[in-house]
Design an enzyme around this catalytic site. Structure first.
Site, PDB file in Angstrom:
ATOM      1  N   ARG A  76      39.682  31.111  49.206  1.00  0.00           N
ATOM      2  CA  ARG A  76      39.109  31.999  48.182  1.00  0.00           C
ATOM      3  C   ARG A  76      39.259  31.336  46.816  1.00  0.00           C
ATOM      4  NH1 ARG A  76      41.821  36.449  44.917  1.00  0.00           N
ATOM      5  NH2 ARG A  76      40.089  37.623  44.074  1.00  0.00           N
ATOM      6  N   HIS A 120      36.769  35.955  37.711  1.00  0.00           N
ATOM      7  CA  HIS A 120      38.226  36.025  37.675  1.00  0.00           C
ATOM      8  C   HIS A 120      38.642  35.783  36.220  1.00  0.00           C
ATOM      9  CE1 HIS A 120      41.994  35.629  40.359  1.00  0.00           C
ATOM     10  NE2 HIS A 120      42.442  35.643  39.110  1.00  0.00           N
ATOM     11  N   GLU A 165      40.343  42.125  40.152  1.00  0.00           N
ATOM     12  CA  GLU A 165      41.291  42.937  39.382  1.00  0.00           C
ATOM     13  C   GLU A 165      40.713  43.423  38.050  1.00  0.00           C
ATOM     14  OE1 GLU A 165      44.944  40.755  39.014  1.00  0.00           O
ATOM     15  OE2 GLU A 165      45.266  40.663  41.160  1.00  0.00           O
ATOM     16  N   ASN A 294      44.798  43.227  46.311  1.00  0.00           N
ATOM     17  CA  ASN A 294      45.836  42.338  45.786  1.00  0.00           C
ATOM     18  C   ASN A 294      47.101  43.163  45.610  1.00  0.00           C
ATOM     19  OD1 ASN A 294      43.813  40.462  45.658  1.00  0.00           O
ATOM     20  ND2 ASN A 294      43.900  40.159  43.447  1.00  0.00           N
ATOM     21  N   TYR A 296      51.349  42.978  44.890  1.00  0.00           N
ATOM     22  CA  TYR A 296      52.538  42.192  44.533  1.00  0.00           C
ATOM     23  C   TYR A 296      53.811  43.025  44.609  1.00  0.00           C
ATOM     24  CZ  TYR A 296      49.448  38.405  43.373  1.00  0.00           C
ATOM     25  OH  TYR A 296      48.540  37.388  43.476  1.00  0.00           O
ATOM     26  N   GLU A 361      45.013  38.717  47.792  1.00  0.00           N
ATOM     27  CA  GLU A 361      46.150  38.048  47.145  1.00  0.00           C
ATOM     28  C   GLU A 361      47.443  38.746  47.533  1.00  0.00           C
ATOM     29  OE1 GLU A 361      46.073  37.649  42.857  1.00  0.00           O
ATOM     30  OE2 GLU A 361      43.949  37.099  42.883  1.00  0.00           O
TER      31      GLU A 361
HETATM   32  O1  IFM Z   1      47.891  34.725  39.006  1.00  0.00           O
HETATM   33  C1  IFM Z   1      47.458  36.034  39.143  1.00  0.00           C
HETATM   34  C2  IFM Z   1      46.015  36.082  39.584  1.00  0.00           C
HETATM   35  O2  IFM Z   1      45.177  35.398  38.712  1.00  0.00           O
HETATM   36  C3  IFM Z   1      45.545  37.506  39.669  1.00  0.00           C
HETATM   37  N1  IFM Z   1      46.433  38.295  40.467  1.00  0.00           N
HETATM   38  C4  IFM Z   1      47.833  38.230  40.171  1.00  0.00           C
HETATM   39  C5  IFM Z   1      48.295  36.792  40.144  1.00  0.00           C
HETATM   40  C6  IFM Z   1      49.801  36.711  39.840  1.00  0.00           C
HETATM   41  O3  IFM Z   1      50.080  37.304  38.616  1.00  0.00           O
END
Ligand code: IFM
Length: 453
Positions: A76, A120, A165, A294, A296, A361
């Site tokens: 990706r 992006h 995002e 995505n 985290y 992600e």
């Molecule tokens: O690095 C970023 C990415 O560009 C977008 N999502 C979160 C990642 C980590 O912060």
């Protein structure tokens, strides 16, 4: 550990253009808002910028070979708007588009699926000067740009993500001002939300109409799974507000064709509204083939200030993120919460039925030890990936239709306002020599993929 992922499950790695390419002034590329923002004193840790980054623009064939060596199915990557259409309007720049043409062919030649993200975060600076995402016209400019890329690559690229995002673009870029373009206006951020979604819808409609084969069209959202810190009604309300502004303000119009009533009411109470025109929601809710997720970290919210107040200095309800107790933290200070990942995926499946999910992600920055003996012993990251992939397996076992997982990131890169200080790569990059070294997490990921086949 293979967790019974089916052979059809897509394993991948992800990057984005500004974070890795460098070559910011080559072959006709013009500045994006990030080139400009990086020049603002104090905006980026260490005064870093993306001028060289991982020099991927010049090292692309070797990087594709590196990706192939990991045994993934999919890569990706994002396309740089100001590389393909300098200034953000007008004709295509053939030299800029040629880079993605070569990348696509290189990937296909290596047996890898290209997965394109059209935006992006690197808005051409001229479009920001004309109003940026708070201006409605930017949505139409985005759809035109999307078609330039689609016309060139759609004969070989199946998977298309419009935006990565949009919360970051709108909230961090136009309200908090910590991302490009660095504005601090709540009203601008809310207008940006709507125009980002409109741009997504316009682009998706036009690409779908022009498609000559079976493509996958989607959008990628970052979602944190907002939970109340306690069962108290105030904390529950705070989590609802955070979830509304972070997740449902995007997903409801995309999937249900309407903004959530509670979010609209919250905005009205703040004296603002989404700049919706007739027909916009039909465009925005153009059917999606996939939702990119995505993830985290999860978040807990409290509805009171540390002093116990229910309202802030402006008289608005408190929405305060509070630490989730007893969690290890990444180098970003983010708590490690794999069970919230499962919860999010199951919830998305339940609340937005019929929408296949792809983890576009997931990953973590840690302060890795230096390379030694040809690798990097990044055991924290390895553990993060292991527990989060297990979380995806748990979500699948509970019925969530998750069809793939892409690790963020292929390699260490420009982490936006944190510059090069934060490393998310499963491959280490020595920024002096541009040497790439597989970390232990990359070796582990490669072995996991091979076992799952
Ligand atoms: O690095 C970023 C990415 O560009 C977008 N999502 C979160 C990642 C980590 O912060």
């Amino acid at each position: 550990m293979s967790h019974g992922f089916p052979a059809s499950f897509q394993w991948g790695v992800a990057t984005s253009a500004y974070q890795i390419e460098g070559a910011v002034a080559e072959d006709g590329r013009t500045p994006s808002i990030w080139d400009t923002f990086c020049r603002v004193p104090g905006a980026i840790d260490g005064g870093d910028n993306g001028d060289v980054a991982c020099d991927h623009y010049h090292r692309m064939p070797a990087d594709v070979a590196l990706i192939k060596s990991l045994g993934v199915d999919t890569y990706r990557f994002s396309v740089s708007w100001p590389r393909v259409q300098p200034g953000g309007r007008g004709p295509v720049n053939p030299a800029g588009l040629a880079f993605y043409d070569r990348l696509t062919d290189e990937l296909l030649g290596a047996g890898l699926n290209p997965w394109v993200t059209l935006y992006h975060w690197d808005l051409p600076q001229e479009l920001e000067d004309a109003g940026g995402w708070p201006a409605r016209d930017t949505a139409y400019r985005f759809a035109d740009y999307a078609m330039l890329v689609f016309d060139k690559l759609s004969d070989r690229v199946d998977a298309w993500t419009t935006l990565n995002e949009p919360w970051c673009s709108a909230w961090l870029g136009y309200f908090e001002g910590v991302h490009a373009p660095g504005r601090r206006s709540f009203d601008d951020a809310i207008a940006a939300v709507h125009h980002l979604l409109l741009g997504h819808g316009l682009a998706t409609q036009r690409m779908r109409a022009a498609a000559t084969r079976d493509h996958t069209f989607g959008i990628t959202l970052n979602m944190g799974q907002a939970d109340p810190a306690t069962d108290s009604p105030l904390d529950v309300a705070a989590a609802r507000r955070a979830d509304g502004m972070g997740t449902r303000i995007y997903l409801d119009p995309l999937h249900k064709g309407a903004y959530p009533a509670d979010v609209v009411a919250d905005l009205a109470a703040r004296g603002t509204s989404l700049p919706i025109r007739d027909g916009d929601l039909d465009i925005i809710s153009t059917p999606l083939d996939v939702l990119g997720v995505n993830f985290y970290f999860g978040q807990d919210f409290s509805g009171t200030s540390p002093a116990g107040s229910e309202t802030d200095e402006a008289g608005r309800p408190v929405v305060r993120e509070v630490p989730i107790p007893d969690r290890p933290r990444t180098a970003m200070g983010w708590p490690v919460t794999p069970e919230r990942f499962t919860k999010l995926l199951v919830r998305l499946h339940r609340d937005y039925p019929g929408l296949p999910l792809i983890v576009t992600e997931n990953g973590a920055a840690f302060d890795d030890p230096p390379p030694a003996d040809g690798t990097v012993a990044d055991l924290d990251r390895l553990d993060y990936l292991r527990t989060h992939i297990a979380a995806v397996a748990d979500a699948r076992a509970q019925g969530a239709d998750v069809r793939g997982y892409f690790a963020w990131s292929l390699m260490d890169n420009f982490e936006w306002a944190y510059g090069y200080a934060k490393r998310f790569g499963i491959v280490h990059v020595d920024y002096e020599t541009q040497q790439r070294t597989l970390k232990q997490s990359a070796q582990w990921y490669r072995d996991l993929i091979s076992r799952s086949r």
